[in-house]
Write a protein that holds these residues in place. Structure first.
Motif, PDB file in Angstrom:
ATOM      1  N   SER A   1      -6.309   4.425  -2.378  1.00  0.00           N
ATOM      2  CA  SER A   1      -5.049   3.761  -2.004  1.00  0.00           C
ATOM      3  C   SER A   1      -4.972   3.510  -0.503  1.00  0.00           C
ATOM      4  CB  SER A   1      -3.856   4.613  -2.445  1.00  0.00           C
ATOM      5  OG  SER A   1      -3.733   5.763  -1.629  1.00  0.00           O
TER       6      SER A   1
ATOM      7  N   VAL B   1       0.975   5.669  -7.067  1.00  0.00           N
ATOM      8  CA  VAL B   1      -0.119   6.482  -6.523  1.00  0.00           C
ATOM      9  C   VAL B   1       0.250   7.961  -6.586  1.00  0.00           C
ATOM     10  CG1 VAL B   1      -1.487   6.997  -4.470  1.00  0.00           C
ATOM     11  CG2 VAL B   1      -0.950   4.626  -5.058  1.00  0.00           C
TER      12      VAL B   1
ATOM     13  N   HIS C   1       0.836  -1.194   0.000  1.00  0.00           N
ATOM     14  CA  HIS C   1       0.000   0.000   0.000  1.00  0.00           C
ATOM     15  C   HIS C   1       0.874   1.249   0.000  1.00  0.00           C
ATOM     16  CE1 HIS C   1      -2.524  -3.170   1.869  1.00  0.00           C
ATOM     17  NE2 HIS C   1      -3.458  -2.626   1.144  1.00  0.00           N
ATOM     18  N   ALA C   2       0.427   2.263  -0.706  1.00  0.00           N
ATOM     19  CA  ALA C   2       1.158   3.525  -0.731  1.00  0.00           C
ATOM     20  C   ALA C   2       1.127   4.168   0.645  1.00  0.00           C
ATOM     21  CB  ALA C   2       0.552   4.463  -1.769  1.00  0.00           C
TER      22      ALA C   2
ATOM     23  N   GLN D   1      -0.410   9.287  -9.916  1.00  0.00           N
ATOM     24  CA  GLN D   1      -1.846   9.527 -10.110  1.00  0.00           C
ATOM     25  C   GLN D   1      -2.246  10.872  -9.496  1.00  0.00           C
ATOM     26  OE1 GLN D   1      -4.350   6.155  -8.879  1.00  0.00           O
ATOM     27  NE2 GLN D   1      -2.613   4.793  -9.231  1.00  0.00           N
TER      28      GLN D   1
ATOM     29  N   ILE E   1       4.757   1.116  -5.443  1.00  0.00           N
ATOM     30  CA  ILE E   1       3.364   1.467  -5.180  1.00  0.00           C
ATOM     31  C   ILE E   1       3.242   2.941  -4.795  1.00  0.00           C
ATOM     32  CG2 ILE E   1       3.530   0.694  -2.774  1.00  0.00           C
ATOM     33  CD1 ILE E   1       0.420   0.602  -5.090  1.00  0.00           C
ATOM     34  N   ASP E   2       4.230   3.461  -4.056  1.00  0.00           N
ATOM     35  CA  ASP E   2       4.212   4.883  -3.684  1.00  0.00           C
ATOM     36  C   ASP E   2       4.323   5.768  -4.916  1.00  0.00           C
ATOM     37  OD1 ASP E   2       4.322   4.206  -0.853  1.00  0.00           O
ATOM     38  OD2 ASP E   2       6.432   3.727  -1.208  1.00  0.00           O
TER      39      ASP E   2
END
Length: 312
Positions: free
Chosen positions: A255, A82, A59-60, A85, A78-79
């Motif tokens: 997220s 996100v 997970h971020a 985005q 993942i960080d």
């Protein structure tokens, strides 16, 4: 192309969207990566993110995304995904982070100049260029700093950075739990709350919702401080771009990161019980910043309200 969609050449200190020169002449300028002041490595060469217990790589994490926005290396795929985005919704995201970091420096310098020699940095995040202890101790080598963050990468990296510094320490705890933060051994050892202290809540309170009891959290820290202490706050807002801010919150919520944007009046309320110093609650580039350079974005593009207040 470099991180966050910037050309690698941009990392040398000039951003393509501004004509300002230098780190303060233009708050959007990209700071270069730098070693510590001794010229040596900032952390043990054997230090690795994967070796840190408790790290969630699925997970971020807000601290690691902020590190990415500041061109740091202590983040995971993942960080970055996100964060990209977020930057698609709000392309000014990295510049917002840099403007916030510049405010931190000016606020810490202000506090030291006002006689403060001890700092409680809540939600301190992952160390990058220009950390609180570096800023404060450059002006007063005896300044004491306690960092607080519950993110394992932030805590582990900070401890690495502080090796050999007897006047600074890390507490791995949730800032929403003042009792644990204030009772922690490093806090009790380094900070004397019978004397003025600066409490820093820089880019952290938008992760504290009303349901988390923000009023009670703020009161607990305030009541632990003596007169002459300072509160330093910066807080992202929806005031400038409400539609983009809503989309940003949706991206982060998907997220697993909930963000509470607050308007200027709500940020002013954070300082209840404290006396704001001039110029009050303003955009981060406006707080004791230099005059804007030609081509600089408007101060509201920082998307962040800030202020400093004294306990009288």
């Amino acid at each position: 192309m470099g991180r966050n969609g910037r050309n690698d050449a941009d990392r040398t200190g000039t951003d393509p969207v501004t004509t300002g020169v230098g780190a303060e002449a233009s708050w959007i300028a990209v700071p270069p990566r730098a070693p510590d002041e001794s010229g040596g490595p900032r952390i043990d060469p054997g230090f690795s993110l994967e070796s840190i217990p408790g790290v969630d790589v699925k997970h971020a994490n807000a601290a690691r995304m902020y590190d990415y926005a500041l061109n740091g290396d202590h983040n995971f795929k993942i960080d970055r995904e996100v964060a990209d985005q977020v930057f698609a919704v709000m392309p000014s995201g990295p510049a917002v982070a840099r403007a916030n970091r510049a405010f931190l420096r000016r606020a810490v310098e202000f506090c030291v100049d006002e006689g403060i020699d001890q700092f409680l940095d809540l939600g301190s995040g992952i160390p990058t260029r220009g950390n609180t202890h570096e800023i404060a101790q450059a002006r007063n080598p005896e300044a004491r700093v306690v960092y607080v963050d519950n993110e394992p990468v932030a805590a582990a990296h900070t401890r690495q950075l502080l090796r050999g510094n007897e006047h600074a320490a890390m507490v791995q705890a949730d800032v929403r739990d003042p009792r644990t933060v204030l009772a922690a051994e490093p806090t009790r050892r380094l900070l004397d709350f019978d004397r003025p202290v600066a409490v820093l809540m820089v880019a952290v309170l938008h992760y504290v919702s009303d349901a988390d009891g923000i009023t009670e959290v703020l009161r607990a820290y305030r009541e632990h401080c003596s007169r002459g202490s300072f509160l330093v706050v910066s807080h992202t807002t929806q005031d400038h771009q409400p539609d983009a801010s809503r989309e940003l919150r949706e991206v982060l919520a998907a997220s697993g990161t909930e963000v509470t944007h607050r308007d200027r009046a709500a940020v002013r309320a954070v300082f209840d019980g404290w006396r704001l110093v001039e110029p009050g609650v303003v955009w981060t580039p406006q707080w004791h910043g230099p005059p804007p350079a030609p081509g600089d974005p408007a101060p509201e593009a920082s998307e962040t309200w800030c202020g400093v207040a004294e306990l009288r």
